[in-house]
Design a protein around this motif. Structure first.
Motif, PDB file in Angstrom:
ATOM      1  N   GLY A  30       0.764  -1.233   0.000  1.00 10.38           N
ATOM      2  CA  GLY A  30       0.000   0.000   0.000  1.00 10.38           C
ATOM      3  C   GLY A  30       0.795   1.283   0.000  1.00 10.38           C
ATOM      4  O   GLY A  30       0.286   2.333   0.399  1.00 10.38           O
ATOM      5  N   THR A  31       2.037   1.227  -0.471  1.00  8.02           N
ATOM      6  CA  THR A  31       2.865   2.431  -0.534  1.00  8.02           C
ATOM      7  C   THR A  31       3.341   2.640  -1.968  1.00  8.02           C
ATOM      8  O   THR A  31       3.337   1.711  -2.775  1.00  8.02           O
ATOM      9  N   PRO A  32       3.782   3.843  -2.319  1.00 11.31           N
ATOM     10  CA  PRO A  32       4.279   4.086  -3.680  1.00 11.31           C
ATOM     11  C   PRO A  32       5.527   3.259  -3.986  1.00 11.31           C
ATOM     12  O   PRO A  32       6.412   3.114  -3.136  1.00 11.31           O
ATOM     13  N   GLY A  33       5.606   2.742  -5.199  1.00  7.78           N
ATOM     14  CA  GLY A  33       6.745   1.923  -5.580  1.00  7.78           C
ATOM     15  C   GLY A  33       8.066   2.655  -5.537  1.00  7.78           C
ATOM     16  O   GLY A  33       9.108   2.054  -5.248  1.00  7.78           O
ATOM     17  N   TYR A  34       8.037   3.970  -5.806  1.00 11.29           N
ATOM     18  CA  TYR A  34       9.297   4.717  -5.841  1.00 11.29           C
ATOM     19  C   TYR A  34       9.981   4.767  -4.480  1.00 11.29           C
ATOM     20  O   TYR A  34      11.174   5.073  -4.390  1.00 11.29           O
ATOM     21  N   LEU A  35       9.248   4.442  -3.416  1.00 10.33           N
ATOM     22  CA  LEU A  35       9.867   4.448  -2.089  1.00 10.33           C
ATOM     23  C   LEU A  35      10.938   3.369  -1.944  1.00 10.33           C
ATOM     24  O   LEU A  35      11.755   3.432  -1.022  1.00 10.33           O
ATOM     25  N   ALA A  36      10.946   2.393  -2.843  1.00  6.96           N
ATOM     26  CA  ALA A  36      11.994   1.368  -2.790  1.00  6.96           C
ATOM     27  C   ALA A  36      13.372   2.011  -2.907  1.00  6.96           C
ATOM     28  O   ALA A  36      14.302   1.654  -2.168  1.00  6.96           O
TER      29      ALA A  36
END
Length: 225
Positions: A30-36
């Motif tokens: 449930g978080t944005p992928g770019y946070l990886a």
């Protein structure tokens, strides 16, 4: 003129492994992928900072701590923190290598060069990555920094690898996509090859690499021609 290269030591995370699938893990919880990318940059920052200050924590511990600090602070996120942390970290077990890695490794191995890895992460995770790619048997050693309790780019990490492998640092080539790894290896007396991949330029404040290549196929051609 650099000495002939006899041993090549590879960084693992991002250099060998394609970490882009971790974006999907972030999205699953449930978080944005770019946070990886944001999270992984923080893992490197914190691990290197601990080493610089004379401390140490394992990659697993730093990675988990980073997630537990990052996720609860996201606006509107109310997920299960324990589940999210486990789901993201388990993603390392499913990563593959970049497409250029198998062919490049086979070419280097066929040329008689000794191959090893040295990771700030886990040697066990690295072994599984290389095994899934079908190239584990090309490697003489799969090492991590746990024994020396110092993350690269500390000189002690590179010294540990060359001593463990009974290699002359001047005849050892560190391969990485991270300029800080290149700089650390050069300062420790090794040669170093920077794989550009998507990076536009090498930071001029860091010690220059001995070799620069777009990917491992190109580097293998340079070293074996």
């Amino acid at each position: 003129m650099p000495a002939p290269v006899r041993l090549i030591v590879f960084d693992v995370n991002e250099t060998l492994s394609d970490m882009s699938p971790l974006r999907a893990r972030f999205e699953e919880v449930g978080t944005p992928g770019y946070l990886a990318e944001t999270w992984f940059a923080g893992v490197l920052r914190d691990g290197l900072a601990l080493t610089a200050a004379g401390g140490y924590a394992s990659f697993q511990a730093v990675a988990e701590a980073g997630l537990r600090a990052l996720l609860p602070g996201l606006d509107g996120w109310h997920g299960d923190l324990d589940h999210a942390v486990a789901r993201i970290l388990d993603g390392f077990g499913d990563l593959g290598v970049h497409p250029d890695i198998p062919d490049g490794m086979r070419q280097l191995h066929a040329a008689g060069l000794r191959l090893a890895t040295l990771t700030n992460g886990s040697a066990t995770t690295a072994e599984r990555l290389l095994s899934r790619a079908g190239i584990l048997d090309r490697f003489e050693a799969v090492l991590d920094v746990a024994a020396v309790r110092a993350w690269k780019p500390a000189a002690a990490a590179y010294r540990y690898a060359t001593e463990w492998l009974s290699a002359d640092p001047a005849e050892t080539l560190q391969v990485a996509v991270h300029p800080w790894d290149i700089d650390g290896a050069r300062r420790a007396g090794l040669q170093a090859a920077w794989l550009r991949r998507a990076s536009p330029a090498y930071p001029h404040v860091m010690t220059a690499p001995t070799h620069t290549a777009q990917d491992l196929r190109e580097l293998a051609g340079m070293l074996t021609s």
